[in-house]
Scaffold this active site. Structure first.
Site, PDB file in Angstrom:
ATOM      1  N   ASN A 297      31.399 -33.135  23.589  1.00  0.00           N
ATOM      2  CA  ASN A 297      30.130 -33.137  24.344  1.00  0.00           C
ATOM      3  C   ASN A 297      30.043 -34.319  25.313  1.00  0.00           C
ATOM      4  O   ASN A 297      28.973 -34.879  25.543  1.00  0.00           O
ATOM      5  CB  ASN A 297      28.901 -33.103  23.417  1.00  0.00           C
ATOM      6  CG  ASN A 297      27.586 -32.751  24.134  1.00  0.00           C
ATOM      7  OD1 ASN A 297      26.541 -33.316  23.827  1.00  0.00           O
ATOM      8  ND2 ASN A 297      27.622 -31.843  25.080  1.00  0.00           N
TER       9      ASN A 297
ATOM     10  N   ASP B  36      40.526 -28.396  27.952  1.00  0.00           N
ATOM     11  CA  ASP B  36      40.004 -29.741  27.694  1.00  0.00           C
ATOM     12  C   ASP B  36      40.633 -30.733  28.678  1.00  0.00           C
ATOM     13  O   ASP B  36      41.850 -30.925  28.666  1.00  0.00           O
ATOM     14  CB  ASP B  36      40.360 -30.110  26.253  1.00  0.00           C
ATOM     15  CG  ASP B  36      39.677 -31.387  25.806  1.00  0.00           C
ATOM     16  OD1 ASP B  36      39.172 -32.130  26.670  1.00  0.00           O
ATOM     17  OD2 ASP B  36      39.657 -31.628  24.594  1.00  0.00           O
TER      18      ASP B  36
ATOM     19  N   CYS C 232      31.349 -27.763  23.191  1.00  0.00           N
ATOM     20  CA  CYS C 232      32.772 -28.114  23.300  1.00  0.00           C
ATOM     21  C   CYS C 232      33.119 -29.034  22.138  1.00  0.00           C
ATOM     22  O   CYS C 232      32.451 -28.986  21.089  1.00  0.00           O
ATOM     23  CB  CYS C 232      33.087 -28.725  24.669  1.00  0.00           C
ATOM     24  SG  CYS C 232      32.265 -30.293  25.014  1.00  0.00           S
TER      25      CYS C 232
ATOM     26  N   CYS D 294      32.599 -34.063  28.149  1.00  0.00           N
ATOM     27  CA  CYS D 294      33.297 -33.566  29.342  1.00  0.00           C
ATOM     28  C   CYS D 294      32.843 -32.151  29.708  1.00  0.00           C
ATOM     29  O   CYS D 294      32.041 -31.966  30.619  1.00  0.00           O
ATOM     30  CB  CYS D 294      34.816 -33.582  29.159  1.00  0.00           C
ATOM     31  SG  CYS D 294      35.505 -35.240  28.869  1.00  0.00           S
ATOM     32  N   ARG D 295      33.356 -31.135  29.014  1.00  0.00           N
ATOM     33  CA  ARG D 295      33.169 -29.753  29.462  1.00  0.00           C
ATOM     34  C   ARG D 295      31.753 -29.241  29.296  1.00  0.00           C
ATOM     35  O   ARG D 295      31.151 -28.754  30.268  1.00  0.00           O
ATOM     36  CB  ARG D 295      34.146 -28.824  28.729  1.00  0.00           C
ATOM     37  CG  ARG D 295      35.585 -29.062  29.108  1.00  0.00           C
ATOM     38  CD  ARG D 295      36.519 -28.386  28.137  1.00  0.00           C
ATOM     39  NE  ARG D 295      36.445 -28.986  26.816  1.00  0.00           N
ATOM     40  CZ  ARG D 295      37.028 -28.527  25.726  1.00  0.00           C
ATOM     41  NH1 ARG D 295      37.745 -27.415  25.802  1.00  0.00           N
ATOM     42  NH2 ARG D 295      36.940 -29.160  24.586  1.00  0.00           N
ATOM     43  N   SER D 296      31.220 -29.315  28.072  1.00  0.00           N
ATOM     44  CA  SER D 296      29.874 -28.723  27.912  1.00  0.00           C
ATOM     45  C   SER D 296      28.801 -29.502  28.668  1.00  0.00           C
ATOM     46  O   SER D 296      27.863 -28.876  29.179  1.00  0.00           O
ATOM     47  CB  SER D 296      29.517 -28.493  26.439  1.00  0.00           C
ATOM     48  OG  SER D 296      29.438 -29.678  25.701  1.00  0.00           O
TER      49      SER D 296
END
Ligand code: 4NP
Length: 175
Positions: free
Chosen positions: A22, A131, A19, A24-26
């Site tokens: 690195n 995001d 993402c 939050c999402r990934s």
């Protein structure tokens, strides 16, 4: 769900999740996918890593909102430390899955081994993982739901890829 490419070498199938930051999402996808792989008995057969195309948070733990969302759902968010993506990753990993179109552009676009994470979303394939960094807590819940169901799709696809790669059975295919 599209098939994933075959692994290149013996040893674990190597998956990278990418993402922007690195944090939050990934990282959420990383923790959930590892948990699902363990549930499927594939912990030793698949290696997962994650990174961000931006380097602002390198070495830091997850965003506290991402960690709280994972912890409330029963996952261990404590071990993550942010890493930065670099151009060696598509060669080092069998599969690189990015969270949105900006990430995809930043890593140089689709290839046989680079695609969108939600290509493997079994319920609603083809979109982005939005995001959540600048939004509210709802965004993190939404990311968790996407990541959980997509991880199930990824585990199924990896299972198929591993089963069709006979040289990588236990013992490495050697007598
Ligand atoms: P992520 O979210 O890409 O899901 O980790 C973000 C985290 C940090 C920033 C942007 C997005 N940032 O600009 O610092």
């Amino acid at each position: 769900m599209p098939a994933v490419p075959p692994q290149r070498a013996e040893g674990p199938y190597r998956v990278a999740l990418v993402c922007l930051g690195n944090i939050c999402r990934s990282p959420m996808a990383h923790v959930v996918l590892e948990s699902r792989l363990a549930d499927a008995g594939l912990a030793d057969r698949v290696e997962v890593a994650s990174s961000g195309t931006g380097g602002w948070h390198v070495g830091n733990p997850m965003d506290p909102r991402a960690a709280a969302t994972l912890t409330a759902a029963g996952y261990d968010a404590s071990r993550h430390r942010a890493r930065q993506y670099d151009a060696t990753w598509p060669e080092a990993y069998d599969l690189v899955l990015v969270m949105d179109e900006v990430n995809l552009a930043d890593v140089g676009g689709r290839t046989e081994r680079v695609g969108m994470f939600r290509d493997l979303d079994p319920a609603d394939p083809g979109g982005s993982v939005p995001d959540p960094y600048y939004g509210g807590d709802d965004g993190f819940e939404e990311v968790l739901a996407m990541v959980e169901r997509t991880s199930d799709g990824i585990v199924a696809a990896l299972q198929a890829a591993i089963e069709s790669h006979p040289s990588d059975r236990a013992g490495g295919g050697r007598a």
